[in-house]
Motif scaffolding. Structure first.
Motif, short mmCIF file in Angstrom:
data_model
loop_
_atom_site.label_atom_id
_atom_site.label_comp_id
_atom_site.label_asym_id
_atom_site.label_seq_id
_atom_site.Cartn_x
_atom_site.Cartn_y
_atom_site.Cartn_z
N MET A 81 29.07 47.74 36.23
CA MET A 81 29.31 49.12 36.64
C MET A 81 29.92 49.93 35.51
O MET A 81 29.59 51.11 35.31
CB MET A 81 30.25 49.13 37.86
N ILE A 82 30.82 49.30 34.74
CA ILE A 82 31.45 50.03 33.63
C ILE A 82 30.45 50.27 32.52
O ILE A 82 30.36 51.37 31.95
CB ILE A 82 32.67 49.24 33.13
N ASN A 118 30.97 36.58 40.13
CA ASN A 118 30.16 37.73 40.56
C ASN A 118 30.97 39.02 40.54
O ASN A 118 30.46 40.08 40.17
CB ASN A 118 29.61 37.47 41.96
N GLU A 119 32.23 38.93 40.96
CA GLU A 119 33.07 40.13 40.95
C GLU A 119 33.26 40.64 39.53
O GLU A 119 33.19 41.85 39.26
CB GLU A 119 34.41 39.81 41.61
N TYR A 120 33.47 39.69 38.61
CA TYR A 120 33.65 40.09 37.21
C TYR A 120 32.37 40.72 36.65
O TYR A 120 32.41 41.78 36.00
CB TYR A 120 34.05 38.86 36.39
N LYS A 121 31.21 40.07 36.91
CA LYS A 121 29.95 40.60 36.40
C LYS A 121 29.64 41.98 36.98
O LYS A 121 29.16 42.88 36.31
CB LYS A 121 28.82 39.63 36.72
N LEU A 170 34.72 29.99 42.84
CA LEU A 170 34.42 30.25 41.44
C LEU A 170 33.24 31.23 41.31
O LEU A 170 33.31 32.17 40.49
CB LEU A 170 34.08 28.92 40.75
N ASP A 171 32.17 31.06 42.12
CA ASP A 171 31.04 31.98 42.07
C ASP A 171 31.45 33.38 42.48
O ASP A 171 30.98 34.38 41.90
CB ASP A 171 29.93 31.47 43.00
N ARG A 186 41.54 49.55 35.82
CA ARG A 186 41.13 48.46 36.70
C ARG A 186 40.48 47.33 35.92
O ARG A 186 40.64 46.15 36.24
CB ARG A 186 40.14 49.01 37.74
N HIS A 187 39.75 47.68 34.84
CA HIS A 187 39.11 46.66 34.01
C HIS A 187 40.15 45.77 33.34
O HIS A 187 39.98 44.54 33.25
CB HIS A 187 38.23 47.35 32.96
N LYS A 188 41.25 46.38 32.88
CA LYS A 188 42.30 45.57 32.27
C LYS A 188 42.88 44.60 33.29
O LYS A 188 43.11 43.43 32.98
CB LYS A 188 43.39 46.50 31.72
N ALA A 189 43.16 45.12 34.51
CA ALA A 189 43.74 44.24 35.54
C ALA A 189 42.77 43.11 35.89
O ALA A 189 43.16 41.94 36.03
CB ALA A 189 44.06 45.07 36.78
N VAL A 190 41.49 43.45 36.02
CA VAL A 190 40.49 42.42 36.37
C VAL A 190 40.35 41.40 35.25
O VAL A 190 40.17 40.20 35.49
CB VAL A 190 39.14 43.10 36.69
N SER A 191 40.45 41.85 33.97
CA SER A 191 40.34 40.92 32.85
C SER A 191 41.47 39.90 32.87
O SER A 191 41.25 38.71 32.65
CB SER A 191 40.34 41.69 31.53
N SER A 192 42.70 40.40 33.11
CA SER A 192 43.83 39.47 33.17
C SER A 192 43.66 38.50 34.34
O SER A 192 43.92 37.29 34.21
CB SER A 192 45.14 40.25 33.31
N GLN A 193 43.23 39.03 35.51
CA GLN A 193 43.01 38.16 36.67
C GLN A 193 41.90 37.15 36.41
O GLN A 193 41.98 36.00 36.83
CB GLN A 193 42.68 39.03 37.89
N LEU A 194 40.87 37.59 35.68
CA LEU A 194 39.77 36.70 35.35
C LEU A 194 40.23 35.57 34.44
O LEU A 194 39.81 34.42 34.60
CB LEU A 194 38.65 37.50 34.68
N GLN A 195 41.17 35.90 33.48
CA GLN A 195 41.69 34.85 32.60
C GLN A 195 42.44 33.80 33.40
O GLN A 195 42.29 32.58 33.17
CB GLN A 195 42.61 35.50 31.54
#
Length: 512
Positions: free
Chosen positions: A499-500, A491-494, A486-487, A240-249
């Motif tokens: 949590m990780i 916040n979702e990323y942080k 954007l916030d 899930r972290h990989k997916a969130v990282s790509s989405q965050l980019q």
């Protein structure tokens, strides 16, 4: 045991410090009524611990303190001390001289002392328990106690015999012992209740011990299961972290594009603000001119109303002065007629005066001729002299009235001239005011035309301003929505990263 001295200070009628020595020769205290004999008995009972104010012939206990007189101020404390000789060791103490003191302050504080050392009332009562001396003892006879003994009121004889036989102290000890037994019985009842409660608690504790043992067994099983579950969740979280990282980019790229659009919109907004500020400046100048014109119009209206009031006041004064002039002319004619009448009367009086002078001359000649008959003619001469004096006084009054009327005539003439001059001045002012009023009305018409033009311009500017504000609100709403998105992404990323990193939601064993 023998009473040695009694010291009284500030108690009832004893304002000064009084010391009574009970030597071998003292068999009693005597004195006239009101000298304080009964107060000595009250002082002895009070120092031995009497607590009832009624027994001391008082309404309240603080009344024992000396209340003062016209020539002496009130005392602040009542103090009584009794000194006994304990040569036979009847009192249970090692001292040969025993002094018992009691003090009561006006603030309500009370204090007992035994040989100068503070003590309790119970200590003094215990000290004199076996001696037959006390606040209610029959060794101290107060007023009315003999009648109570003879009438056997409230078993007075029985109490006296018990004190004389030494039985009362055993009754006191019996009451104290029974009270202690009752307290011990109540304590035993409470102990039985505690034992019953402890038995119930033992059963509960046995059940809790069994549950605790089962808890530790289940905890060990839970520890193993949670370890396996944590490994599975860590693998899922990494994916899930990989997916969130790509989405965050992707969201960051989108955010940069939004920032570019935002800067463009801010530049446009700044230009609109500048334009709006220029328009507001022009509007403020116009508004200032409008306010000045309105102020001029109001001042002109106020001046116009003031001039109207002044014109009305002048008109009223003019009519009033015209009436005054008419009245003054009528009064002047009346005064002239009265003056003519007074002149005629004055002429007649002068004729009378000339005739009287002739008569006086004739009378004087007759007087010279008839001096022998002076006594008979003296009365007639006095009458003539009186008539002459009256005529002179009448002439004097007429001349005085004539002078007053002349002064009134001069005053009225001066007042009439002043009124005519004032009337002419008022007419000139009215003419000037009419000219000024016409000028102000012309200026008012010009200002009204300019005011209508400015109002139309202001209405058009307000419409343009409303359009600009609507566009500005729309741009602000778009910026707010973009910032919120954007916030939320940040916040979702942080949260996910936190949590990780902290292994939040996992047991303590996995964290360890």
């Amino acid at each position: 045991m023998r009473l040695k001295t009694l010291e009284i200070k500030g108690f009832k009628s004893f304002a000064n410090e009084t010391v009574i020595h009970f030597n071998a020769d003292v068999i009693g205290i005597v004195g006239p009524n009101g000298s304080g004999k009964s107060n000595i008995v009250d002082a002895i009972r009070w120092v031995l611990g009497e607590q009832k104010s009624k027994e001391l012939r008082l309404d309240q206990m603080t009344s024992v303190i000396f209340n003062g007189t016209k020539k002496r101020k009130a005392s602040g404390v009542a103090q009584v001390s009794m000194t006994f000789e304990n040569t036979r060791n009847l009192l249970p103490t090692e001292y040969q001289t025993v002094t018992v003191s009691r003090m009561l302050y006006r603030t309500g504080e009370s204090e007992y002392r035994l040989n100068g050392v503070a003590c309790r009332l119970k200590d003094i009562t215990s000290l004199f328990l076996d001696t037959g001396i006390g606040s209610n003892s029959y060794a101290i006879i107060a007023l009315g106690m003999v009648d109570d003994i003879l009438a056997d009121k409230e078993d007075a004889r029985r109490k006296m015999f018990e004190q004389a036989a030494g039985v009362s102290k055993y009754k006191v000890r019996k009451r104290e012992t029974l009270a202690k037994l009752k307290s011990a019985t109540e304590d035993l009842d409470r102990v039985e209740d505690l034992l019953h409660e402890i038995d119930n608690n033992l059963k509960t504790l046995e059940k809790q011990a069994k549950r605790t043992k089962r808890y530790f067994e289940l905890k060990e099983e839970y520890k193993q299961a949670s370890t396996q579950l944590s490994l599975i969740k860590v693998a899922e979280l990494k994916e899930r972290h990989k997916a969130v990282s790509s989405q965050l980019q992707q969201e960051e790229d989108r955010y940069r594009q939004l920032e570019v659009d935002t800067r463009t919109l801010e530049a446009q907004l700044e230009a609109e603000r500048k334009t709006n500020l220029d328009k507001e400046k022009v509007l403020s100048d116009r508004q200032r001119e409008l306010n000045n014109l309105i102020g001029l119009v109001r001042n002109a209206e106020n001046d116009l109303r003031l001039q109207e009031q002044r014109q009305q006041f002048v008109t009223q004064n003019k009519s009033k002065l015209a009436g005054d002039i008419t009245n003054a002319q009528i009064r002047l004619q009346q005064l002239e007629q009265e003056i003519a009448q007074y002149r005629e009367e004055l002429t007649a009086e002068k004729r009378v005066e000339a005739r009287l002078e002739l008569e006086l001359t004739a009378a004087e000649e007759a007087l010279n001729k008839i001096k022998d008959s002076h006594s008979s003619l003296k009365t007639e001469l006095d009458a003539i002299v009186g008539r002459q004096q009256q005529a002179e006084r009448a002439v004097f009054e007429l001349e005085k009235q004539k002078a007053v009327h002349f002064n009134q005539h001069d005053n009225l003439r001066q007042e009439l001239e002043k009124i005519q001059l004032d009337t002419q001045m008022r007419r000139d002012e009215i003419g000037k005011l009419e000219v000024e009023t016409k000028t102000i009305e012309a200026e008012e018409r010009k200002v009204s035309g300019r005011l209508e033009t400015l109002e139309l311009q202001e209405e058009n500017r307000q419409k343009e301003l409303q359009k600009t504000e609507a566009l500005l609100e729309e741009i602000s709403a778009r910026m707010t929505r973009i910032n919120r998105e954007l916030d939320a992404r940040r916040n979702e990323y942080k949260l996910t990263k936190n949590m990780i990193d902290n292994l939040e939601g996992y047991p303590e064993s996995i964290r360890f």
